[in-house]
Write a protein that holds these residues in place. Sequence first.
Motif, PDB file in Angstrom:
ATOM      1  N   THR A 115      50.198  75.184  48.363  1.00  0.00           N
ATOM      2  CA  THR A 115      49.160  74.513  47.567  1.00  0.00           C
ATOM      3  C   THR A 115      49.672  73.153  47.112  1.00  0.00           C
ATOM      4  O   THR A 115      48.937  72.171  47.084  1.00  0.00           O
ATOM      5  CB  THR A 115      48.780  75.352  46.333  1.00  0.00           C
ATOM      6  N   GLY A 116      50.953  73.108  46.760  1.00  0.00           N
ATOM      7  CA  GLY A 116      51.552  71.829  46.356  1.00  0.00           C
ATOM      8  C   GLY A 116      51.431  70.818  47.484  1.00  0.00           C
ATOM      9  O   GLY A 116      51.169  69.643  47.252  1.00  0.00           O
ATOM     10  N   SER A 117      51.635  71.285  48.713  1.00  0.00           N
ATOM     11  CA  SER A 117      51.495  70.380  49.857  1.00  0.00           C
ATOM     12  C   SER A 117      50.040  69.952  50.027  1.00  0.00           C
ATOM     13  O   SER A 117      49.741  68.780  50.246  1.00  0.00           O
ATOM     14  CB  SER A 117      51.979  71.083  51.125  1.00  0.00           C
ATOM     15  N   ALA A 118      49.129  70.908  49.893  1.00  0.00           N
ATOM     16  CA  ALA A 118      47.724  70.601  50.150  1.00  0.00           C
ATOM     17  C   ALA A 118      47.122  69.698  49.065  1.00  0.00           C
ATOM     18  O   ALA A 118      46.469  68.701  49.360  1.00  0.00           O
ATOM     19  CB  ALA A 118      46.922  71.898  50.258  1.00  0.00           C
ATOM     20  N   VAL A 119      47.350  70.052  47.810  1.00  0.00           N
ATOM     21  CA  VAL A 119      46.721  69.283  46.726  1.00  0.00           C
ATOM     22  C   VAL A 119      47.516  68.004  46.486  1.00  0.00           C
ATOM     23  O   VAL A 119      48.716  68.039  46.269  1.00  0.00           O
ATOM     24  CB  VAL A 119      46.668  70.119  45.431  1.00  0.00           C
ATOM     25  N   GLY A 120      46.838  66.898  46.553  1.00  0.00           N
ATOM     26  CA  GLY A 120      47.528  65.620  46.352  1.00  0.00           C
ATOM     27  C   GLY A 120      46.529  64.491  46.360  1.00  0.00           C
ATOM     28  O   GLY A 120      45.360  64.661  45.991  1.00  0.00           O
ATOM     29  N   LEU A 121      46.991  63.338  46.844  1.00  0.00           N
ATOM     30  CA  LEU A 121      46.103  62.176  46.872  1.00  0.00           C
ATOM     31  C   LEU A 121      44.886  62.436  47.749  1.00  0.00           C
ATOM     32  O   LEU A 121      43.822  61.872  47.529  1.00  0.00           O
ATOM     33  CB  LEU A 121      46.867  60.968  47.418  1.00  0.00           C
ATOM     34  N   GLY A 122      45.042  63.311  48.747  1.00  0.00           N
ATOM     35  CA  GLY A 122      43.924  63.634  49.636  1.00  0.00           C
ATOM     36  C   GLY A 122      42.725  64.131  48.851  1.00  0.00           C
ATOM     37  O   GLY A 122      41.586  63.806  49.178  1.00  0.00           O
ATOM     38  N   ASN A 123      42.968  64.909  47.815  1.00  0.00           N
ATOM     39  CA  ASN A 123      41.863  65.471  47.043  1.00  0.00           C
ATOM     40  C   ASN A 123      41.274  64.456  46.084  1.00  0.00           C
ATOM     41  O   ASN A 123      40.057  64.335  45.965  1.00  0.00           O
ATOM     42  CB  ASN A 123      42.345  66.655  46.203  1.00  0.00           C
ATOM     43  N   ILE A 124      42.148  63.757  45.357  1.00  0.00           N
ATOM     44  CA  ILE A 124      41.648  62.978  44.231  1.00  0.00           C
ATOM     45  C   ILE A 124      41.417  61.516  44.592  1.00  0.00           C
ATOM     46  O   ILE A 124      40.522  60.867  44.079  1.00  0.00           O
ATOM     47  CB  ILE A 124      42.599  63.158  43.027  1.00  0.00           C
ATOM     48  N   TRP A 125      42.192  61.013  45.541  1.00  0.00           N
ATOM     49  CA  TRP A 125      41.975  59.650  46.010  1.00  0.00           C
ATOM     50  C   TRP A 125      41.154  59.657  47.303  1.00  0.00           C
ATOM     51  O   TRP A 125      40.128  58.992  47.400  1.00  0.00           O
ATOM     52  CB  TRP A 125      43.331  58.952  46.207  1.00  0.00           C
ATOM     53  N   GLY A 126      41.603  60.446  48.301  1.00  0.00           N
ATOM     54  CA  GLY A 126      40.979  60.409  49.623  1.00  0.00           C
ATOM     55  C   GLY A 126      39.549  60.918  49.630  1.00  0.00           C
ATOM     56  O   GLY A 126      38.653  60.274  50.183  1.00  0.00           O
ATOM     57  N   PHE A 127      39.342  62.073  49.016  1.00  0.00           N
ATOM     58  CA  PHE A 127      38.016  62.700  49.104  1.00  0.00           C
ATOM     59  C   PHE A 127      36.905  61.812  48.524  1.00  0.00           C
ATOM     60  O   PHE A 127      35.944  61.483  49.227  1.00  0.00           O
ATOM     61  CB  PHE A 127      38.048  64.097  48.478  1.00  0.00           C
ATOM     62  N   PRO A 128      37.024  61.365  47.257  1.00  0.00           N
ATOM     63  CA  PRO A 128      35.943  60.502  46.745  1.00  0.00           C
ATOM     64  C   PRO A 128      35.800  59.211  47.544  1.00  0.00           C
ATOM     65  O   PRO A 128      34.678  58.745  47.783  1.00  0.00           O
ATOM     66  CB  PRO A 128      36.370  60.183  45.307  1.00  0.00           C
ATOM     67  N   THR A 129      36.924  58.638  47.999  1.00  0.00           N
ATOM     68  CA  THR A 129      36.834  57.399  48.771  1.00  0.00           C
ATOM     69  C   THR A 129      36.029  57.630  50.050  1.00  0.00           C
ATOM     70  O   THR A 129      35.151  56.835  50.410  1.00  0.00           O
ATOM     71  CB  THR A 129      38.255  56.901  49.151  1.00  0.00           C
ATOM     72  N   GLN A 130      36.307  58.753  50.718  1.00  0.00           N
ATOM     73  CA  GLN A 130      35.601  59.052  51.967  1.00  0.00           C
ATOM     74  C   GLN A 130      34.130  59.391  51.710  1.00  0.00           C
ATOM     75  O   GLN A 130      33.260  59.029  52.494  1.00  0.00           O
ATOM     76  CB  GLN A 130      36.260  60.239  52.672  1.00  0.00           C
ATOM     77  N   VAL A 131      33.871  60.111  50.611  1.00  0.00           N
ATOM     78  CA  VAL A 131      32.473  60.413  50.277  1.00  0.00           C
ATOM     79  C   VAL A 131      31.721  59.096  50.073  1.00  0.00           C
ATOM     80  O   VAL A 131      30.603  58.909  50.562  1.00  0.00           O
ATOM     81  CB  VAL A 131      32.373  61.295  49.009  1.00  0.00           C
ATOM     82  N   GLY A 132      32.361  58.159  49.375  1.00  0.00           N
ATOM     83  CA  GLY A 132      31.751  56.856  49.105  1.00  0.00           C
ATOM     84  C   GLY A 132      31.450  56.116  50.401  1.00  0.00           C
ATOM     85  O   GLY A 132      30.391  55.525  50.580  1.00  0.00           O
ATOM     86  N   GLN A 133      32.413  56.137  51.342  1.00  0.00           N
ATOM     87  CA  GLN A 133      32.205  55.405  52.589  1.00  0.00           C
ATOM     88  C   GLN A 133      31.289  56.160  53.546  1.00  0.00           C
ATOM     89  O   GLN A 133      30.610  55.557  54.367  1.00  0.00           O
ATOM     90  CB  GLN A 133      33.552  55.125  53.258  1.00  0.00           C
ATOM     91  N   GLY A 134      31.285  57.488  53.414  1.00  0.00           N
ATOM     92  CA  GLY A 134      30.533  58.301  54.379  1.00  0.00           C
ATOM     93  C   GLY A 134      29.128  58.623  53.927  1.00  0.00           C
ATOM     94  O   GLY A 134      28.447  59.426  54.563  1.00  0.00           O
ATOM     95  N   GLY A 135      28.685  58.052  52.802  1.00  0.00           N
ATOM     96  CA  GLY A 135      27.283  58.199  52.433  1.00  0.00           C
ATOM     97  C   GLY A 135      26.956  59.372  51.536  1.00  0.00           C
ATOM     98  O   GLY A 135      25.854  59.909  51.599  1.00  0.00           O
TER      99      GLY A 135
END
Length: 456
Positions: free
Chosen positions: A21-41
């Motif tokens: 879980t430590g490996s999985a949870v990181g910038l991908g969740n809190i930085w990457g996910f919203p950024t991609q949602v924003g760019q992906g509509g």
Amino acid sequence: MDTGHSRGTWGSRSGFILAATGSAVGLGNIWGFPTQVGQGGGAAFVLVYLICVLLICAPIMVAEIALGRHSRLSPAGAFRNLAPADSSWWIVGALGVATGAGILSFYSVIAGWTIAYIWFTATSAVSGNAESINHFFEAFTSNGVVNLALTSLVLGATATILLGGVRAGIERATKMLMPALIVLLLILAVRAATLPGAEVGLDYYMRPDLARLLDVSVFNAALGQAFFSLSLGMGAMITYGSYLGRREAIGASTVWIVILDTLIALLAGFIIFPAGFSISGFDPTSSGPGLIFTVLPRLFSTIPGGNLFGAAFFLLLSMAALTSTISLLEVPVSHCVDTRGWSRWKAVVIVTGCVFLLAIPSSLGNGAVGLFSDLPIIGGNFLDLMATIWNNFSLPIGGLLTSIFVGRVWHVNRALDELCAEGASFPVASLWIFLVKWVCPVAIGSIIIATALVTF
Ligand code: PHE
């Protein structure tokens, strides 16, 4: 040595779940996910993301962990040993090694930003209206010396943790980190939902614009993001699985990791979009990698004691990033130790050095050096290019090959023996076989081919 007999194992299943879980949870969740949602509509992206997680990524996570535990080797060794002699399947492991180094090269730049923002929010250096907060971010990321220093700090800390044996401490810290992070995110989500204009953000986040579902780039980005967020497609879970004891149920562990990781990503969206849309003139599409660094400080300024709250948030996020960077570095390091016979020390120093060299253009590509900030011919900056190559293509291709390998080369029945070892239960066996043998290769293959056709 390639035999793997001397491998340590996690003390318990919860030790493995924590590290994974430590490996999985990181910038991908809190930085990457919203950024991609924003760019992906918006919500259309969220919908596709959730489908990818359930139907593609969760079965591949089971496959990776089983592969690692059965072979007790790092990825390249696992593919080599379980494939027919003289085949080229070891290449999948090698691709994972390159991908780990590639992702770490840009991830360490963003992790450096989160460390800096602990200080900036604590001291109220970043505050004021939306415009001054944006301006602050641009001035900060275009400072080359500071960015290089922060990137080396992150890489240095990661290398020290891998060498210094403080990993056990880090894993124990994850136990506290996850609940603290979730509590802080919940508080922020409640605050964001009560801001004026928040409904627009919630609408954007939850009501899908179905027309976006015809856009293949949304599928490609969502698939890549799901692999990235769950640390799949490059061997991190194979490596962690190789330390897992045979008594532990792989299926149940996977369910935990996937639920926690997805929950934290979704929560981040419930903060960023309501808070973002409460700022006038907010445009999620054009915010790029700066999205959370410009929206969150604004949100903190609406909370009493917000600067301390913000500092605590960025501290937790930096720690979550570190538990991910150690798994990214671990893959190339354990590869060099297993296949080249290097000492751990030598492997850590050489791999970290190479990653740092590759990190330089990402670190200087946000305004400091024109060439890296606006790439000739292809446009965009170097960091975005790295993120696209490794997340959107390399990870899904790694996942595609893993599903073909486990489904057809190593064979699902052997994988199933591993999943049910020592009487462990795996109630969804036939569903899993169907997903790994058919759904994963067909879906990933079609998305990659369609993306390539649209792009080139
Ligand atoms: N999953 C990590 C995150 O969300 C990043 C990562 C990707 C770690 C791939 C390891 C392997 O931040």
